[in-house]
Design a protein around this motif. Sequence first.
Motif, short mmCIF file in Angstrom:
data_model
loop_
_atom_site.label_atom_id
_atom_site.label_comp_id
_atom_site.label_asym_id
_atom_site.label_seq_id
_atom_site.Cartn_x
_atom_site.Cartn_y
_atom_site.Cartn_z
N THR A 447 -39.79 3.32 4.49
CA THR A 447 -40.11 4.03 3.25
C THR A 447 -40.15 5.54 3.47
OG1 THR A 447 -41.43 2.14 2.55
CG2 THR A 447 -41.83 4.21 1.40
N ARG A 448 -40.79 5.93 4.54
CA ARG A 448 -40.93 7.37 4.79
C ARG A 448 -39.58 8.00 5.11
NH1 ARG A 448 -46.64 8.12 5.38
NH2 ARG A 448 -46.31 10.25 6.08
N GLN A 449 -38.75 7.28 5.85
CA GLN A 449 -37.41 7.81 6.17
C GLN A 449 -36.58 7.94 4.88
OE1 GLN A 449 -36.38 8.85 9.19
NE2 GLN A 449 -34.35 9.40 8.41
N CYS A 450 -36.68 6.95 4.00
CA CYS A 450 -35.97 7.03 2.70
C CYS A 450 -36.46 8.23 1.91
CB CYS A 450 -36.26 5.78 1.86
SG CYS A 450 -35.50 4.31 2.45
N ASN A 451 -37.79 8.38 1.87
CA ASN A 451 -38.36 9.47 1.09
C ASN A 451 -37.88 10.83 1.61
OD1 ASN A 451 -39.69 7.31 0.05
ND2 ASN A 451 -41.75 8.07 0.36
N MET A 467 -34.85 7.42 -3.71
CA MET A 467 -35.35 6.95 -2.41
C MET A 467 -34.73 5.58 -2.08
SD MET A 467 -39.27 8.10 -3.04
CE MET A 467 -39.77 9.83 -2.96
N ILE A 468 -34.66 4.74 -3.10
CA ILE A 468 -34.08 3.40 -2.88
C ILE A 468 -32.61 3.51 -2.49
CG2 ILE A 468 -33.44 1.27 -4.13
CD1 ILE A 468 -36.23 1.53 -5.55
N GLN A 469 -31.93 4.49 -3.05
CA GLN A 469 -30.51 4.72 -2.68
C GLN A 469 -30.35 4.98 -1.18
OE1 GLN A 469 -27.48 4.74 -4.25
NE2 GLN A 469 -28.62 3.73 -5.89
N GLU A 470 -31.40 5.48 -0.56
CA GLU A 470 -31.31 5.85 0.85
C GLU A 470 -31.59 4.69 1.80
OE1 GLU A 470 -30.31 8.85 1.92
OE2 GLU A 470 -30.13 9.56 -0.16
N SER A 473 -28.89 3.84 4.62
CA SER A 473 -28.68 4.78 5.73
C SER A 473 -29.98 4.99 6.52
CB SER A 473 -28.10 6.10 5.24
OG SER A 473 -29.05 6.79 4.50
N ALA A 474 -31.12 4.94 5.83
CA ALA A 474 -32.39 5.09 6.56
C ALA A 474 -32.58 3.91 7.51
CB ALA A 474 -33.55 5.17 5.57
N LYS A 477 -30.37 4.38 10.52
CA LYS A 477 -30.85 5.45 11.40
C LYS A 477 -32.05 4.99 12.24
CE LYS A 477 -31.43 10.38 11.02
NZ LYS A 477 -31.24 11.51 10.12
N LEU A 478 -32.98 4.28 11.60
CA LEU A 478 -34.19 3.88 12.31
C LEU A 478 -33.99 2.68 13.22
CD1 LEU A 478 -36.90 3.98 9.47
CD2 LEU A 478 -36.83 5.42 11.51
N PHE A 479 -33.26 1.69 12.73
CA PHE A 479 -33.27 0.41 13.42
C PHE A 479 -31.93 -0.01 14.01
CE2 PHE A 479 -36.29 -0.09 9.71
CZ PHE A 479 -37.43 0.17 10.44
N GLU A 480 -30.87 0.69 13.66
CA GLU A 480 -29.56 0.22 14.12
C GLU A 480 -28.78 1.29 14.87
OE1 GLU A 480 -28.62 -3.21 10.79
OE2 GLU A 480 -28.22 -1.14 10.24
#
Length: 481
Positions: A447-451, A467-470, A473-474, A477-480
């Motif tokens: 959530t914070r990365q999207c925001n 934010m949901i659109q992100e 990609s978020a 970036k974080l997990f993959e």
Amino acid sequence: MIRTRCVQQLSALKRGSSLGTSMRSQNSGQPTSNLSARTPKRPRKRRANFPVEKLMEQFLEQSAQAEDNFYQVEERRLQAEDRRREMEHARELQMLQMLGQMFSSVSSAAAPSKASPPAARAPVNSSASSSPSCPRGQSGQVKHPSPRRDCFTQQSRLSTSAPQALVFDRYYSLGSTSHRGMDDDLLSLVKNTIPPLTSKKHKGQDGRIGIIGGCQDYTGAPYFAAISALKAGADLSHVFCTKEAAPVIKSYSPELIVHPVLDSPNAVEEIEKWLPRLHSLVVGPGLGREGLLLKTVKEVIEKSKTRDIPIVIDADGLWLVTQQPSVIQGYHKGILTPNIMEFTRLYQALNREPMDSSDHQHSLMQLSVAMGNLTVVLKGEQDVITDGSKVFTCSLEGSGRRCGGQGDLLSGSMGVFAHWAHSASAAGVIRSVNPSVVAAYGACSLTRQCNSQAFQRHGRSTTTSDMIQEIGSAFKKLFES
Ligand SMILES: NC(=O)C1=CN([C@@H]2O[C@H](COP(=O)(O)OP(=O)(O)OC[C@H]3O[C@@H](n4cnc5c(N)ncnc54)[C@H](OP(=O)(O)O)[C@@H]3O)[C@@H](O)[C@H]2O)[C@@H](O)CC1
Ligand SMILES: Nc1ncnc2c1ncn2[C@@H]1O[C@H](COP(=O)(O)OP(=O)(O)OP(=O)(O)O)[C@@H](O)[C@H]1O
């Protein structure tokens, strides 16, 4: 192929059915009584038509029966396939876990394993982060871009439970400035729970999430939660809302399956029949506080607990918990996600005393313990997570915008992470760590990365939809990465 043929046959039968229906209505539309008075031959013609109608009715009945049979067989086949895939997935996870164990025993042979006392930070055991057990094939410690990392644990002052975690048997004093290792450990654990994307799965396997909420006043919140669950990786997202809210929520997105049942007289049964197909529930976004709806939701929560389904409770669901804490107290697959207002109400309901607002973390642990060591996430400038034994914070940079709906993004995505984390825990992939905590950390980070990403693009005009659109990609970036 066989299925396609069956569907074609069924379509053909259906075409026949509709043809039959239209023929019947044409026949029955004739003003027959006047006609029969004028021509003596008409009654004979009607008698001749009678068997055709009868035949047509039989034909329609048979085709409906055939359709029913087909769907029953198909349902059974899909259920068997589901079971087979789930077993296969569990086997894969077990193998990966064994690899992880082999790897960590090699690392622990090379490093001192004893936990350090409070304030003296122990060397970070990166068994989780460096484990080759990541299902997507990452190896080695992953470095994440982290503008402000400050994740720490606090040794419990409240719980008497023994130190549990393999990975988290290290202690950090509150207020330490940097605990990058712990942050990476948590992210790595989250990563290890994420199912791989492969061509060997069928629809639904990576998550069928149910959102309970949506009433006349609030249609955005359940939509945000449900679409966030889908975009975070769930395969199917169901919304159980009131009759009035349903067409509105459907109109936002064709991706969602919307059930207008929440205010129906037999709402509990209507929802209960879906529970065997759901992997987790998110209760509360846009639910409202109407007494009958809350009563229904309480019963649905009780039924879901007997099925061992992870349950995230947010927004008006927390209002229900404030009134009747026992509804979720002590349920280890439950997660509460209050904002500060909701937290204050909960705290006062449980502790019957004013909260010490100078020490939110301590109060949060008290609340968690009072709720039977339930995982609780206090949202805010930092998201603080505890299951009553340790406290973790997620301080990834978020955004300067406080528009409504961000909590729905969090709870919807947490529904998916909760399913993944509990499945991974059942398969032994994450051990001695509360899977609900891992899920909570995953959703807070996402959530914070999207925001943050949305805010960089849109600044002041950022909305929850941005934010949901992100999410895609978020997540990457974080997990993959
Ligand atoms: N588009 C939609 O459909 C959306 C629908 N939503 C749905 O709305 C429903 C009700 O949820 P809720 O949060 O407005 O109710 P509640 O907790 O009573 O707060 C009421 C008052 O408390 C305060 N306040 C709130 N947060 C605070 C904070 N962090 N820190 C400090 N104060 C805070 C603030 O008071 P104020 O500052 O205005 O005096 C606020 O007005 C619920 O179903 C939810 O899902 C939302 O998801 C948004 C998008
Ligand atoms: N002050 C803040 N700074 C940075 N991020 C924040 C801040 N407050 C909240 N957030 C982010 O927004 C998420 C949702 O928190 P928020 O307080 O908006 O929930 P909420 O009030 O329940 O939301 P909703 O409007 O959906 O009801 C948090 O998990 C966090 O990631």
